[in-house]
Design a protein around this motif. Sequence first.
Motif, PDB file in Angstrom:
ATOM      1  N   THR A 111      12.185  38.556  21.908  1.00  0.00           N
ATOM      2  CA  THR A 111      11.659  37.242  21.541  1.00  0.00           C
ATOM      3  C   THR A 111      12.722  36.168  21.716  1.00  0.00           C
ATOM      4  O   THR A 111      12.441  35.061  22.204  1.00  0.00           O
ATOM      5  CB  THR A 111      11.152  37.251  20.094  1.00  0.00           C
ATOM      6  OG1 THR A 111      10.137  38.258  19.954  1.00  0.00           O
ATOM      7  CG2 THR A 111      10.573  35.900  19.697  1.00  0.00           C
ATOM      8  N   ARG A 112      13.946  36.483  21.330  1.00  0.00           N
ATOM      9  CA  ARG A 112      15.043  35.512  21.522  1.00  0.00           C
ATOM     10  C   ARG A 112      15.213  35.170  22.998  1.00  0.00           C
ATOM     11  O   ARG A 112      15.421  34.015  23.366  1.00  0.00           O
ATOM     12  CB  ARG A 112      16.347  36.097  20.973  1.00  0.00           C
ATOM     13  CG  ARG A 112      17.534  35.139  21.033  1.00  0.00           C
ATOM     14  CD  ARG A 112      18.840  35.866  20.807  1.00  0.00           C
ATOM     15  NE  ARG A 112      19.154  36.803  21.889  1.00  0.00           N
ATOM     16  CZ  ARG A 112      19.693  36.441  23.054  1.00  0.00           C
ATOM     17  NH1 ARG A 112      19.965  35.178  23.297  1.00  0.00           N
ATOM     18  NH2 ARG A 112      19.953  37.352  23.977  1.00  0.00           N
ATOM     19  N   ILE A 156      13.006  32.079  11.942  1.00  0.00           N
ATOM     20  CA  ILE A 156      11.950  32.118  10.927  1.00  0.00           C
ATOM     21  C   ILE A 156      11.633  33.563  10.537  1.00  0.00           C
ATOM     22  O   ILE A 156      11.503  33.885   9.345  1.00  0.00           O
ATOM     23  CB  ILE A 156      10.690  31.399  11.443  1.00  0.00           C
ATOM     24  CG1 ILE A 156      10.971  29.899  11.588  1.00  0.00           C
ATOM     25  CG2 ILE A 156       9.512  31.620  10.498  1.00  0.00           C
ATOM     26  CD1 ILE A 156       9.835  29.127  12.220  1.00  0.00           C
ATOM     27  N   ALA A 157      11.537  34.454  11.519  1.00  0.00           N
ATOM     28  CA  ALA A 157      11.267  35.855  11.213  1.00  0.00           C
ATOM     29  C   ALA A 157      12.404  36.462  10.404  1.00  0.00           C
ATOM     30  O   ALA A 157      12.176  37.238   9.463  1.00  0.00           O
ATOM     31  CB  ALA A 157      11.060  36.642  12.512  1.00  0.00           C
ATOM     32  N   SER A 158      13.644  36.106  10.730  1.00  0.00           N
ATOM     33  CA  SER A 158      14.794  36.627   9.984  1.00  0.00           C
ATOM     34  C   SER A 158      14.786  36.152   8.544  1.00  0.00           C
ATOM     35  O   SER A 158      15.129  36.914   7.630  1.00  0.00           O
ATOM     36  CB  SER A 158      16.098  36.189  10.683  1.00  0.00           C
ATOM     37  OG  SER A 158      16.156  36.676  12.006  1.00  0.00           O
ATOM     38  N   VAL A 159      14.389  34.902   8.339  1.00  0.00           N
ATOM     39  CA  VAL A 159      14.289  34.380   6.970  1.00  0.00           C
ATOM     40  C   VAL A 159      13.258  35.170   6.170  1.00  0.00           C
ATOM     41  O   VAL A 159      13.489  35.534   5.008  1.00  0.00           O
ATOM     42  CB  VAL A 159      13.933  32.873   6.996  1.00  0.00           C
ATOM     43  CG1 VAL A 159      13.551  32.385   5.601  1.00  0.00           C
ATOM     44  CG2 VAL A 159      15.102  32.062   7.538  1.00  0.00           C
ATOM     45  N   ALA A 189      14.012  29.698  17.553  1.00  0.00           N
ATOM     46  CA  ALA A 189      13.240  29.166  16.422  1.00  0.00           C
ATOM     47  C   ALA A 189      12.439  30.265  15.722  1.00  0.00           C
ATOM     48  O   ALA A 189      12.530  30.432  14.499  1.00  0.00           O
ATOM     49  CB  ALA A 189      12.315  28.049  16.905  1.00  0.00           C
ATOM     50  N   LEU A 190      11.646  31.006  16.493  1.00  0.00           N
ATOM     51  CA  LEU A 190      10.828  32.057  15.896  1.00  0.00           C
ATOM     52  C   LEU A 190      11.692  33.189  15.350  1.00  0.00           C
ATOM     53  O   LEU A 190      11.381  33.778  14.305  1.00  0.00           O
ATOM     54  CB  LEU A 190       9.839  32.598  16.932  1.00  0.00           C
ATOM     55  CG  LEU A 190       8.861  33.677  16.459  1.00  0.00           C
ATOM     56  CD1 LEU A 190       8.070  33.193  15.257  1.00  0.00           C
ATOM     57  CD2 LEU A 190       7.919  34.079  17.599  1.00  0.00           C
ATOM     58  N   VAL A 191      12.797  33.484  16.020  1.00  0.00           N
ATOM     59  CA  VAL A 191      13.708  34.530  15.549  1.00  0.00           C
ATOM     60  C   VAL A 191      14.284  34.157  14.186  1.00  0.00           C
ATOM     61  O   VAL A 191      14.356  34.982  13.271  1.00  0.00           O
ATOM     62  CB  VAL A 191      14.843  34.749  16.568  1.00  0.00           C
ATOM     63  CG1 VAL A 191      15.922  35.664  15.996  1.00  0.00           C
ATOM     64  CG2 VAL A 191      14.286  35.340  17.852  1.00  0.00           C
TER      65      VAL A 191
END
Length: 729
Positions: free
Chosen positions: A224-225, A235-238, A231-233
């Motif tokens: 995905t990165r 948010i998913a990590s959070v 950005a999505l990475v």
Amino acid sequence: MSDANPKQTKEDVHHEVSLAEAVSHVDEEPVGFNQRVFSGTLLWVVAVACVAYSAFHLYVMNIYPLETWAYRLSHIGGGLALGFMIYAAGATRNEDVSKRNLVGDTVLALAAVGVFTGFAMMIAIWYNVMQTGMPAGQPWALRFYGIPLFAGSVLAVMHGWFFTVRLKDRISLADVLLVVATFSAIAYLILFSRQLQLRGGISMALPSDMWAAVTCVVLVVELTRRLAGMALVIIASVFVGYAFLGPWLPGILYHRGYDAKRFFTYIITDNGILSAPIAISSTYIILFVIFAAFLQATRVGEYFVNFAFAAAGHKRGGPAKVAVFASGLMGMINGTSAGNVVATGSLTIPMMKKVGYKPQTAASVEAAASTGGQIMPPIMGAGAFIMAEITGIPYINIVYAGIIPAVIYFLSIFFMVDLAAQKYGMVGLPRADLPKFGKLLKQVYLFTPIIVLIGSLLSGYSVIRCGTLAMVSAAVVSWLTPHRMGPKQLFRALELGARMALQLVAVCATAGIIVGVIALTGIGSRFSAVLLGLAEHSQFLALVFAMLVSIVLGMGMPTTAAYVVAASVMAPGLINLGIEPLTAHFFIFYFAVISAITPPVALAAYAGAALSGSDPLKTSVESFKFGLAAFIVPYMFYLSDEMLLQGSWVDSIHVTATAAVGVYLLSAAVQGWFFGRANNVARIVLLAGGLTMIDAGWLTDVVGVTVGIAVYVYQKGFVRPRDMARGAD
């Protein structure tokens, strides 16, 4: 707003390249900054792998269905393997100017030991299962399988970040290891999929289950990165961090926490990565992406653009109007706003600049039109399919509901373009340089695939059957053109379809991680409770909060992921306030879509700016202006659900007509042109008149129309301020 050069004349319009030459490149897939371009044997190996990936999906969907989990895991695994082969960890280059590095070689060696150890144990487990027929491998293999695999995968990822020489024409050793790791993790999950359906997310889960799951998560996030940015990475990590930090967080964020085994074995189930986003990605999205690839391979997309140029290219601001039509049509199928900007904008943006639009405005028009393709039925960039899966509302009902809002959105962009052309006296392209409309009318049969798709949907066939019929019709109709589809073109279409699907596969899998965390922790329902409290049972205020959250979550994220995440967080609260599920989800979907043109992070606008050479931030602000109607339309269908075809036809026609007048007044206010140049006072009055027509009541309609007539009379000089002052005396 200085949108154009007012001195532009027909004599000034010259083409650096011919229109025919430019249009011929519309169906070509742009090469990403980190995309590898192969040659020789490696080219054929990757191409055959892509064709096999596409053919596998078509075979399973139409001929021989697989068990659901096995199919979805195969979908993810194939996407990961192809993604790591085709896309490097960073920007690629043509020459190898690096020197050997001891630290890098050591990291790569350790990664290889870990990955191949896991791979060998996976082979042992499979062999034991095949020999005994029992879903249990050798105890020693199960005990030690996962740790080296996970460690080796992490080291391979790190090597790709810091030590790998990313050559454009070959696959790095680190990425070869990631392909092997993908096979090892996905093979384990498929082998034990039936057992994971029972023990995933509970204490019965095995350590090997956890290690296979966490390895899969690492691989998904890394791809995905590479394909969708950070950005999505982030948010998913959070969200993943939140799953473990809950016991130390205050207020509504508190939860009891989860151990790693329970969390990761839950995330890999159909409550997480294998949930709705991947369910849609592995069926409808991949199907229609391959359909789009068929249109490209048969050059039908080129015909669409030629048809648009022939019909509107000679009009004032013609290329901008072409962009509205072509980008909307192609964006509906494409699935990503930024990707569609790159595909069609490479043609329309230079042409707009030729007739007088400034680079910034040309990029803004393209970004707004391409973003609108995501809300255009019947495909809606895959949004309709995901909404149907999440809400349980029949797909065809969602298609019907999306028609009027999409028409109003594109009408508003058309009005913006036309008013700007009037304001700056812009001309169209010379007719001599345009395709002949009469000739293109004789090839109108090339619209057959779209007609077949829509007709079969309205006839009640399944979506998969409709997409397959449209695909076949694209191949058949190509036989009436010079670009007839034979084995070579079929091979190319299947290869292109796999390549185009990779980003959506990665994004949907990562969105599934976020959905899994929301379901596991219950943060969605708690956030909805807070939303109810803040809104104090005011639906309108709750909608404003939902708008802001959807836009913020969507910044930097593809439409699919933005909608899934925003709907998971916001939709339950809106529905609890009494808003109809269809209206609530459409509301969230629209704002998730237009986050692509909302400053400060506007991916579609940034893509357009890169093509036009304009300032990205200024381009995003202007694309926001062109897409202004998208911020109004959701409130329109909230106040008047007839816009979603939820009432009588008479009411729906009334709502459509008044909405069209309203967005015209808004467009005139933004552009400062209403039957002549409008001063600031006239623009404010027009803005107020347009906003009154958000509510489709007869009183507000009369007010809005009266305002429009009054400003028209004033603009035409029938009445002057002094006349009104004298009348007041």
